[in-house]
Write a protein that holds these residues in place. Structure first.
Motif, mmCIF file in Angstrom:
data_model
loop_
_atom_site.group_PDB
_atom_site.id
_atom_site.type_symbol
_atom_site.label_atom_id
_atom_site.label_comp_id
_atom_site.label_asym_id
_atom_site.label_seq_id
_atom_site.Cartn_x
_atom_site.Cartn_y
_atom_site.Cartn_z
ATOM 1 N N LEU A 25 0.821 -1.199 0.000
ATOM 2 C CA LEU A 25 0.000 0.000 0.000
ATOM 3 C C LEU A 25 0.862 1.259 0.000
ATOM 4 O O LEU A 25 0.579 2.215 -0.729
ATOM 5 N N ALA A 26 1.934 1.238 0.780
ATOM 6 C CA ALA A 26 2.848 2.382 0.814
ATOM 7 C C ALA A 26 3.438 2.651 -0.567
ATOM 8 O O ALA A 26 3.552 3.801 -0.992
ATOM 9 N N SER A 27 3.780 1.583 -1.288
ATOM 10 C CA SER A 27 4.342 1.790 -2.626
ATOM 11 C C SER A 27 3.294 2.315 -3.596
ATOM 12 O O SER A 27 3.604 3.107 -4.476
ATOM 13 N N LEU A 28 2.049 1.901 -3.419
ATOM 14 C CA LEU A 28 0.993 2.403 -4.299
ATOM 15 C C LEU A 28 0.684 3.872 -4.042
ATOM 16 O O LEU A 28 0.323 4.608 -4.960
ATOM 17 N N LEU A 29 0.833 4.300 -2.793
ATOM 18 C CA LEU A 29 0.557 5.696 -2.458
ATOM 19 C C LEU A 29 1.533 6.658 -3.132
ATOM 20 O O LEU A 29 1.202 7.813 -3.368
ATOM 21 N N VAL A 30 2.717 6.188 -3.427
ATOM 22 C CA VAL A 30 3.717 7.040 -4.088
ATOM 23 C C VAL A 30 3.934 6.616 -5.538
ATOM 24 O O VAL A 30 4.915 7.003 -6.160
ATOM 25 N N ALA A 31 3.006 5.847 -6.070
ATOM 26 C CA ALA A 31 3.155 5.298 -7.418
ATOM 27 C C ALA A 31 3.044 6.372 -8.492
ATOM 28 O O ALA A 31 2.308 7.347 -8.350
ATOM 29 N N ASP A 32 3.786 6.150 -9.547
ATOM 30 C CA ASP A 32 3.733 6.989 -10.737
ATOM 31 C C ASP A 32 3.909 6.069 -11.948
ATOM 32 O O ASP A 32 4.907 6.143 -12.658
ATOM 33 N N PRO A 33 2.923 5.171 -12.171
ATOM 34 C CA PRO A 33 3.105 4.156 -13.217
ATOM 35 C C PRO A 33 3.034 4.741 -14.625
ATOM 36 O O PRO A 33 2.420 5.768 -14.863
ATOM 37 N N SER A 34 3.691 4.042 -15.524
ATOM 38 C CA SER A 34 3.616 4.359 -16.949
ATOM 39 C C SER A 34 3.319 3.056 -17.677
ATOM 40 O O SER A 34 3.426 1.976 -17.101
ATOM 41 N N TRP A 35 2.963 3.153 -18.942
ATOM 42 C CA TRP A 35 2.727 1.923 -19.712
ATOM 43 C C TRP A 35 3.996 1.082 -19.774
ATOM 44 O O TRP A 35 3.946 -0.132 -19.689
ATOM 45 N N PHE A 36 5.123 1.749 -19.886
ATOM 46 C CA PHE A 36 6.397 1.033 -19.945
ATOM 47 C C PHE A 36 6.649 0.273 -18.643
ATOM 48 O O PHE A 36 7.022 -0.903 -18.666
ATOM 49 N N SER A 37 6.435 0.923 -17.496
ATOM 50 C CA SER A 37 6.681 0.246 -16.218
ATOM 51 C C SER A 37 5.709 -0.912 -16.016
ATOM 52 O O SER A 37 6.083 -1.958 -15.471
ATOM 53 N N LEU A 38 4.471 -0.749 -16.477
ATOM 54 C CA LEU A 38 3.492 -1.831 -16.358
ATOM 55 C C LEU A 38 3.873 -3.027 -17.234
ATOM 56 O O LEU A 38 3.786 -4.174 -16.794
ATOM 57 N N MET A 39 4.297 -2.755 -18.455
ATOM 58 C CA MET A 39 4.702 -3.836 -19.366
ATOM 59 C C MET A 39 5.972 -4.537 -18.879
ATOM 60 O O MET A 39 6.123 -5.743 -19.013
#
Length: 127
Positions: A25-39
């Motif tokens: 949860l802590a990592s999701l609170l500071v998340a800044d995902p991109s399509w590249f990071s998701l792939m």
């Protein structure tokens, strides 16, 4: 000092689901995902989940315990033929995948280090 670490390890083992949930949860609170990071994260997530499922298939019911003591018998089939602790490795791979997807650079390193440290602290208690 040894008693403190034993109590800490036992508590972390008993509440490991909550501890790892809070870290995720802590990592999701500071998340800044991109399509590249998701792939980039998808193959890691598949690998971690697959290894975890394979390991639990061979562990059977003995893998789901709240007792912080070493198992009475050793599993030597499946991933346990090559790895001593495939579930812990799978947890680290899954954590890495989630953090890669979330893409918080500084937090990724800190949270991953915490996950690895907690895993091996708990592992040391059970051995």
């Amino acid at each position: 000092m040894g008693d403190f670490f034993e109590v800490l390890a036992e508590s972390l083992f008993r509440h490991r689901g909550v501890v790892f949930f809070v870290l995720a949860l802590a990592s999701l609170l500071v998340a800044d995902p991109s399509w590249f990071s998701l792939m980039l994260a998808m193959p890691l997530l598949a690998l971690g989940c697959g290894l975890r499922a394979w390991a639990f298939q061979h562990l059977g019911g003995g893998g789901r315990t709240r007792q912080p003591r070493a198992p009475t018998s050793r599993v030597t089939s499946g991933p346990y033929q090559r790895l001593s602790h495939p579930v812990y490795l799978a947890n680290v791979i899954i954590s890495l995948a989630l953090l890669t997807a979330a893409s918080p650079r500084l937090w990724a390193a800190l949270v991953l280090a915490a996950v690895v440290a907690l895993s091996y602290l708990v592992l040391g208690w059970r051995e």
